[in-house]
Structure formats: structure tokens, C-alpha cells
Design a protein around this motif. Structure first.
Motif, PDB file in Angstrom:
ATOM      1  N   GLY A 195       0.781  -1.232   0.000  1.00 27.60           N
ATOM      2  CA  GLY A 195       0.000   0.000   0.000  1.00 27.60           C
ATOM      3  C   GLY A 195       0.805   1.268   0.000  1.00 27.60           C
ATOM      4  O   GLY A 195       0.246   2.358   0.180  1.00 27.60           O
ATOM      5  N   HIS A 196       2.109   1.191  -0.214  1.00 27.14           N
ATOM      6  CA  HIS A 196       2.959   2.375  -0.205  1.00 27.14           C
ATOM      7  C   HIS A 196       3.080   2.979  -1.609  1.00 27.14           C
ATOM      8  O   HIS A 196       2.968   2.277  -2.614  1.00 27.14           O
ATOM      9  N   THR A 197       3.312   4.268  -1.658  1.00 26.15           N
ATOM     10  CA  THR A 197       3.693   4.948  -2.895  1.00 26.15           C
ATOM     11  C   THR A 197       5.212   4.981  -2.933  1.00 26.15           C
ATOM     12  O   THR A 197       5.844   5.528  -2.025  1.00 26.15           O
ATOM     13  N   VAL A 198       5.809   4.395  -3.959  1.00 24.55           N
ATOM     14  CA  VAL A 198       7.244   4.131  -3.972  1.00 24.55           C
ATOM     15  C   VAL A 198       7.964   5.062  -4.946  1.00 24.55           C
ATOM     16  O   VAL A 198       7.548   5.209  -6.097  1.00 24.55           O
ATOM     17  N   ALA A 199       9.026   5.694  -4.469  1.00 23.70           N
ATOM     18  CA  ALA A 199       9.900   6.500  -5.312  1.00 23.70           C
ATOM     19  C   ALA A 199      11.232   5.780  -5.469  1.00 23.70           C
ATOM     20  O   ALA A 199      11.699   5.109  -4.549  1.00 23.70           O
ATOM     21  N   MET A 200      11.836   5.911  -6.641  1.00 28.60           N
ATOM     22  CA  MET A 200      13.099   5.230  -6.933  1.00 28.60           C
ATOM     23  C   MET A 200      14.018   6.203  -7.637  1.00 28.60           C
ATOM     24  O   MET A 200      13.596   6.920  -8.554  1.00 28.60           O
ATOM     25  N   THR A 201      15.261   6.258  -7.206  1.00 26.21           N
ATOM     26  CA  THR A 201      16.249   7.078  -7.888  1.00 26.21           C
ATOM     27  C   THR A 201      17.451   6.218  -8.261  1.00 26.21           C
ATOM     28  O   THR A 201      17.796   5.263  -7.543  1.00 26.21           O
ATOM     29  N   GLY A 202      18.060   6.514  -9.394  1.00 27.91           N
ATOM     30  CA  GLY A 202      19.214   5.748  -9.846  1.00 27.91           C
ATOM     31  C   GLY A 202      19.814   6.364 -11.098  1.00 27.91           C
ATOM     32  O   GLY A 202      19.209   7.241 -11.721  1.00 27.91           O
ATOM     33  N   ASP A 203      20.996   5.907 -11.460  1.00 25.88           N
ATOM     34  CA  ASP A 203      21.656   6.476 -12.636  1.00 25.88           C
ATOM     35  C   ASP A 203      22.278   5.417 -13.550  1.00 25.88           C
ATOM     36  O   ASP A 203      22.897   5.750 -14.558  1.00 25.88           O
ATOM     37  N   GLY A 204      22.086   4.138 -13.197  1.00 26.01           N
ATOM     38  CA  GLY A 204      22.725   3.090 -13.987  1.00 26.01           C
ATOM     39  C   GLY A 204      21.722   2.193 -14.685  1.00 26.01           C
ATOM     40  O   GLY A 204      20.519   2.225 -14.407  1.00 26.01           O
ATOM     41  N   VAL A 205      22.250   1.357 -15.588  1.00 23.83           N
ATOM     42  CA  VAL A 205      21.396   0.410 -16.310  1.00 23.83           C
ATOM     43  C   VAL A 205      20.756  -0.580 -15.343  1.00 23.83           C
ATOM     44  O   VAL A 205      19.615  -1.013 -15.541  1.00 23.83           O
ATOM     45  N   ALA A 235       8.472   1.825 -10.363  1.00 21.59           N
ATOM     46  CA  ALA A 235       8.158   2.736  -9.254  1.00 21.59           C
ATOM     47  C   ALA A 235       7.049   3.713  -9.630  1.00 21.59           C
ATOM     48  O   ALA A 235       6.814   4.007 -10.802  1.00 21.59           O
ATOM     49  N   ASP A 236       6.359   4.219  -8.605  1.00 22.24           N
ATOM     50  CA  ASP A 236       5.331   5.237  -8.825  1.00 22.24           C
ATOM     51  C   ASP A 236       5.963   6.561  -9.237  1.00 22.24           C
ATOM     52  O   ASP A 236       5.373   7.316 -10.022  1.00 22.24           O
ATOM     53  N   CYS A 237       7.127   6.862  -8.701  1.00 22.12           N
ATOM     54  CA  CYS A 237       7.856   8.080  -9.061  1.00 22.12           C
ATOM     55  C   CYS A 237       9.318   7.700  -9.259  1.00 22.12           C
ATOM     56  O   CYS A 237       9.955   7.174  -8.344  1.00 22.12           O
ATOM     57  N   SER A 238       9.829   7.934 -10.442  1.00 20.96           N
ATOM     58  CA  SER A 238      11.213   7.542 -10.741  1.00 20.96           C
ATOM     59  C   SER A 238      12.029   8.778 -11.103  1.00 20.96           C
ATOM     60  O   SER A 238      11.596   9.617 -11.897  1.00 20.96           O
ATOM     61  N   ILE A 239      13.216   8.881 -10.517  1.00 18.31           N
ATOM     62  CA  ILE A 239      14.072  10.064 -10.673  1.00 18.31           C
ATOM     63  C   ILE A 239      15.465   9.606 -11.077  1.00 18.31           C
ATOM     64  O   ILE A 239      16.051   8.731 -10.429  1.00 18.31           O
ATOM     65  N   ALA A 240      15.987  10.186 -12.152  1.00 23.58           N
ATOM     66  CA  ALA A 240      17.335   9.848 -12.625  1.00 23.58           C
ATOM     67  C   ALA A 240      18.192  11.106 -12.685  1.00 23.58           C
ATOM     68  O   ALA A 240      17.684  12.233 -12.716  1.00 23.58           O
ATOM     69  N   MET A 241      19.486  10.894 -12.698  1.00 24.03           N
ATOM     70  CA  MET A 241      20.444  11.995 -12.815  1.00 24.03           C
ATOM     71  C   MET A 241      20.820  12.202 -14.280  1.00 24.03           C
ATOM     72  O   MET A 241      20.908  11.245 -15.054  1.00 24.03           O
ATOM     73  N   ALA A 242      21.058  13.450 -14.647  1.00 23.07           N
ATOM     74  CA  ALA A 242      21.419  13.750 -16.034  1.00 23.07           C
ATOM     75  C   ALA A 242      22.746  13.106 -16.417  1.00 23.07           C
ATOM     76  O   ALA A 242      22.977  12.799 -17.591  1.00 23.07           O
ATOM     77  N   SER A 243      23.620  12.895 -15.439  1.00 22.81           N
ATOM     78  CA  SER A 243      24.928  12.285 -15.722  1.00 22.81           C
ATOM     79  C   SER A 243      24.857  10.764 -15.791  1.00 22.81           C
ATOM     80  O   SER A 243      25.869  10.117 -16.034  1.00 22.81           O
ATOM     81  N   GLY A 244      23.670  10.198 -15.563  1.00 23.33           N
ATOM     82  CA  GLY A 244      23.524   8.751 -15.571  1.00 23.33           C
ATOM     83  C   GLY A 244      23.442   8.181 -16.968  1.00 23.33           C
ATOM     84  O   GLY A 244      23.621   8.874 -17.978  1.00 23.33           O
TER      85      GLY A 244
END
Length: 308
Positions: A48-58, A67-76
Motif C-alpha cells: 500500500g505504499h507509494t514508492v519513489a526510486m532514484t538511480g543512474d545506472g542500467v 516505481a510510482d515516481c522515478s528520478i534519474a540523474m542527467a549524468s547517468g
């Protein structure tokens, strides 16, 4: 980092139950395979959680996509940037509070503006169906709906949309909008019925006089909804209310022929005062009741997620 002493080697997690238990008991995970990252995201969503994920690799792409919200870095990697919903071009996670604040402003303000629009939509549908089955003429003319829309929907929506707002988003968009719209729509339909019955059968008014009463009463309910949506008041919101009330009254007094507003007789003033008072009391009572029920439902849902 808080909870750093609760760590686990992900290679020891063999089954789905192991993963679910580790997500509850542990905070730091090492040696995690790409498919396990996705498994973590799905397990949290199942709880029942809203999940956020961040990462920069394959190796993060599977979890980013799930993930419900996914965030990546421009340098990834290109794969991570293409899958993520949001890319931080400055590679600085400190930008996230500004992103969240802008999202809250957009969604919260859009909810208030949509409530104004939905009241008119519900009112138009209900009145159109109602007057098909009654002997009375439709109480509004196009130019009158322009007056109502301009001062009780258009101008308030414009101000609400641009106003700063960092309140936490609670509940679901559609539910929040409908709950705020129903009181205005119900009260509007009821007073239009009362105005037609009392106007035609008790006071023997003509169509233009009854139409004028309906326009003034609809604007009155619109002003009450603007008041509710403006709480707590700020200088901008107070100025908005002055414009809404003053603009509507000025248009009716200075340009009655343009907006087809008939002169008010003492009997019309009396009927307007009685119906306006009753409708205002009913509107605010219904609004507060539905708002309290909706808030309680949101709290129960949040407590359920927290316990999970």
C-alpha cells in the motif's frame, strides 16, 4: 544515516517472504541485483505504499520503470534517463524540494479551480434535465451564463491557479474535487426550483423577473463557494472576493439591459433575501459535513497505509 545498523545482504534473500520481511525490519541493503530492486518496489506497492526510486545506472532501470515516481540523474546512463519520469539536469538532489513544491502548487490549485468548473457543469446538466420535465422555460440566457462564469468561475480560477500553495496533497484528485462541488450544485438546483415555484405561482412574476432571481442566486452560491475555497484568507484572496462580489453587483446595476436583468420589486427583494439566507446556511452546513466525512476517510486510508 538513521537505521544504518539494520542492514542486510540481499544475496541471502531467497523468497518473496524474505524480501517482505527484510523491507519491514531492515534499512540498508547491499549486493542487490537489478531484478531484486524491482522486487523491492513491487513488494512495497503491494503493502500500500507509494514508492519513489532514484538511480543512474542500467541496473536501476527495472526498478525505475516499476516505481510510482522515478528520478534519474542527467549524468547517468541513457537507459536510466529514458525510463525515469523526472531527470535532475543539475545532478543535485537538493533540487527536489522545489520540484515537490511546484507539484503541490499545481495540483492543489487545480483542484480548487476544477471545483468551480464542476459546479457549473453539474448545475447545467441537472437544470437542463429538470426543465425538460417541467412546464417552465429554461431560466438562464446565454449572456447571463457569461456573467456568472466570468465572476464566479473565470476570475477566481485564474487567481487560484497562480497562487503559491505548498500544502501537502491529501486524498485523490477526483474525490477532492467532487466533494467540494456537490454542495454548490445541490443548493443551486434546489433554489432554482424554489424561485420558479414561488415566482410563477405565488408572486405571479414574469419570465425575466424569475430569470433575474435565478442569476442572482446562482452568483450568490458561487460567491459562497469562493469563500470556502479561499479559507484561510490572505490579502490576495480577500481582494478576489471583493472583485467577485463587486463585479457581479456592478454588472447587474450598471448594465442590466446587456445581461437581461429585470428591476427588482420589493417582493423580489423579499424572496431573494429569504432564499439566499436559507441556501447559504444549507450550503455551508453541507460543505462542512461532506468535508469532514472526506477528511475522515483520508485519515483512515493514511492510517491503514502506515500500519501496513
Amino acid at each position: 544515516m538513521e537505521g544504518v545498523e539494520r542492514f542486510v545482504d540481499a544475496t541471502t534473500l531467497k523468497t518473496e517472504s524474505d524480501v517482505e520481511r527484510a523491507l519491514v525490519c531492515d534499512s540498508v541493503f547491499g549486493r542487490v541485483r537489478p531484478e531484486q530492486k524491482k522486487q523491492f518496489v513491487l513488494a512495497l506497492q503491494k503493502a500500500g505504499h507509494t514508492v519513489a526510486m532514484t538511480g543512474d545506472g542500467v541496473n536501476d532501470t527495472l526498478a525505475l520503470k516499476a516505481a510510482d515516481c522515478s528520478i534519474a540523474m542527467a549524468s547517468g546512463s541513457d537507459a536510466a534517463r529514458n525510463v525515469a519520469q523526472l531527470v535532475l539536469v543539475d545532478n543535485d538532489f537538493a533540487s527536489m524540494p522545489k520540484v515537490v513544491a511546484e507539484g503541490r502548487r499545481s495540483i492543489n490549485n487545480l483542484q480548487r479551480s476544477a471545483s468551480l468548473l464542476l459546479v457549473k457543469t453539474l448545475l447545467s446538466i441537472a437544470v437542463a434535465l429538470l426543465f425538460i420535465a417541467t412546464p417552465w422555460q429554461y431560466p438562464f440566457q446565454p449572456i447571463q451564463m457569461t456573467l456568472i462564469s466570468a465572476f464566479t468561475i473565470g476570475i477566481p480560477s485564474f487567481v487560484f491557479a497562480l497562487e503559491p500553495n505548498r500544502e501537502r496533497i491529501r486524498g485523490r484528485f477526483l474525490g477532492n474535487v467532487v466533494v467540494r462541488s456537490i454542495p454548490g450544485a445541490i443548493c443551486s438546483v434546489c433554489y432554482i426550483l424554489v424561485a420558479n415555484i414561488a415566482g410563477y405561482y405565488l408572486m405571479r412574476l414574469d419570465y425575466e423577473q424569475v430569470s433575474t432571481l435565478c442569476v442572482l442566486l446562482t452568483s450568490w452560491i458561487g460567491c459562497n463557494l469562493v469563500i470556502r475555497l479561499s479559507m484561510p484568507f490572505t490579502a490576495i484572496r480577500a481582494a478576489l472576493l471583493v472583485v467577485v462580489v463587486g463585479g457581479t453587483a456592478g454588472a447587474c446595476l450598471l448594465m442590466p439591459n446587456v445581461f437581461c436583468i429585470a428591476p427588482l420589486t420589493p417582493g423580489m427583494w423579499l424572496l431573494y433575501g429569504i432564499v439566499a439566507t436559507i441556501s447559504a446556511v444549507a450550503f455551508h452546513a453541507l460543505y462542512l459535513k461532506l468535508e469532514a466525512l472526506h477528511a475522515a476517510r483520508i485519515r483512515r486510508a493514511e492510517q491503514g497505509f502506515a500500519s501496513d
